[in-house]
Enzyme design. Structure first.
Site, PDB file in Angstrom:
ATOM      1  N   HIS A 168     -58.488  18.282 -25.247  1.00  0.00           N
ATOM      2  CA  HIS A 168     -57.274  17.566 -25.645  1.00  0.00           C
ATOM      3  C   HIS A 168     -57.621  16.288 -26.418  1.00  0.00           C
ATOM      4  CE1 HIS A 168     -53.056  16.161 -25.090  1.00  0.00           C
ATOM      5  NE2 HIS A 168     -53.634  14.963 -25.105  1.00  0.00           N
ATOM      6  N   GLU A 169     -58.494  15.478 -25.845  1.00  0.00           N
ATOM      7  CA  GLU A 169     -58.847  14.202 -26.483  1.00  0.00           C
ATOM      8  C   GLU A 169     -59.650  14.416 -27.760  1.00  0.00           C
ATOM      9  OE1 GLU A 169     -57.477  11.536 -25.649  1.00  0.00           O
ATOM     10  OE2 GLU A 169     -56.631  12.232 -23.747  1.00  0.00           O
ATOM     11  N   HIS A 204     -57.293  14.680 -30.703  1.00  0.00           N
ATOM     12  CA  HIS A 204     -56.912  13.361 -31.219  1.00  0.00           C
ATOM     13  C   HIS A 204     -58.059  12.753 -32.033  1.00  0.00           C
ATOM     14  CE1 HIS A 204     -53.293  13.424 -28.911  1.00  0.00           C
ATOM     15  NE2 HIS A 204     -53.861  13.205 -27.736  1.00  0.00           N
TER      16      HIS A 204
END
Length: 339
Positions: free
Chosen positions: A18-19, A22
């Site tokens: 997920h990170e 980003h």
């Protein structure tokens, strides 16, 4: 102990993906990333590489991609708040999307290894009404209640729809093709009912899936899980499901450990399910989640105006406090259930 370590590692892997979404889009957009962290709390390992500090933190819950100017005002020309609205939107969207993409890949792998359902019977459950009626493994279900069966999932749908207005003791006709004799046979079965679901006690016979078919399965399974999450959220808001039914990080790690005992494919499927949950949950327009930042980016794209940073900061802090409080309460419930 090993089971817990594996479960925590897999949970953190979902956070990492997920990170990383980003992180990579921020880098491609020219946004400065000050820190990329997995876990929360004090760091037990960190390494500076270029402008970014990479760290592993003590509490194995969550993570973050700290971009310059994301939470505070910054004069840096490469800060998040000075980036183009479309760059902000794509950077924030990338996190949840990575989870959904990962889920599709996991479901693809599971489909490729376990196969796809057929309309033939592969096994019976304990005290199966279908087995007691005389049906055999290998029988191909042709019709249920005079309705032609194209997919195995249609059996449950037809049976539950029929007994919505009918007495459970009333028998229903099931026509099968018995491959061993080459004949069609009809059985009258009185099904069982448990937790509101009516069933015959049959399981599908699986066949090997091709690569393209497994890709389709991965996408379809991801979409099905997304829809199911919104159905659950709807029931939660209408009071049909209690808040106590939800699980936090502790409950997720516990269940990951349980699924590990059921085999690799069961573990992978549950991992995919959690990845979908993480992606969808972060898309909700709740302060402190990615969804609220997406709303701000969309507002900026439509109006050409930026959201007041001080107001956004206060709303985010308030949402974060509420969110953390909710996670703590749910985690306490999950911990109590361990004993």
């Amino acid at each position: 102990m090993i089971k817990i370590i594996i479960a925590i590692a897999m949970f953190l892997f979902l956070i990492l993906i997920h990170e990383f979404g980003h992180f990579i889009v921020a880098k491609l957009s020219g946004i400065r990333v000050n820190e990329f962290a997995i876990g929360m709390g004090p760091a037990f390992y960190s390494k500076q590489k270029g402008e970014t500090l990479y760290s592993l933190r003590m509490i194995p819950m969550g993570g973050y991609c700290a971009m310059e100017g994301e939470e505070e005002e910054s004069s840096d020309p490469r800060s998040y708040d000075r980036a183009r609205p479309i760059s902000k939107f794509l950077t924030i969207l990338a996190g949840p999307m990575m989870n959904l993409i990962l889920a599709s890949v996991i479901f693809f792998v599971v489909g490729l290894n376990t196969g796809v359902t057929t309309t033939s019977i592969g096994n019976f459950t304990d005290n199966s009404p279908a087995k007691q009626a005389g049906m055999e493994i290998g029988d191909e279900v042709v019709e249920v209640n005079h309705t032609k069966i194209e997919k195995f999932s249609e059996i449950s749908a037809i049976v539950n729809a029929y007994y919505k207005d009918s007495d459970i003791k009333e028998k229903i006709d099931v026509k099968v093709y018995r491959k061993s004799s080459g004949k069609e046979m009809t059985f009258s079965i009185a099904p069982q009912k448990e937790n509101g679901n009516v069933f015959f006690g049959v399981e599908s016979q699986l066949r090997k899936a091709g690569v393209l078919e497994a890709i389709k399965l991965g996408l379809v399974e991801t979409i099905k899980n997304i829809i199911m999450i919104f159905v659950i959220l709807g029931r939660l808001f209408t009071g049909k499901i209690a808040l106590s039914a939800l699980s936090g990080p502790v409950g997720v790690v516990k269940e990951l450990g349980n699924q590990a005992q059921n085999g690799l494919m069961s573990l992978l499927y549950f991992l995919g399910y959690i990845s979908v949950n993480l992606g969808v949950f972060n898309l909700l327009p709740i302060p402190a989640l990615d969804g609220s930042k997406l709303v701000c980016a969309i507002y900026e794209m439509l109006t050409g105006k930026t959201v007041n940073k001080k107001i956004e900061e206060k709303v985010t802090i308030g949402g974060f406090v509420v969110l953390i409080g909710l996670i703590i309460l749910i985690s306490i419930k999950d911990i109590i259930s361990l004993f």
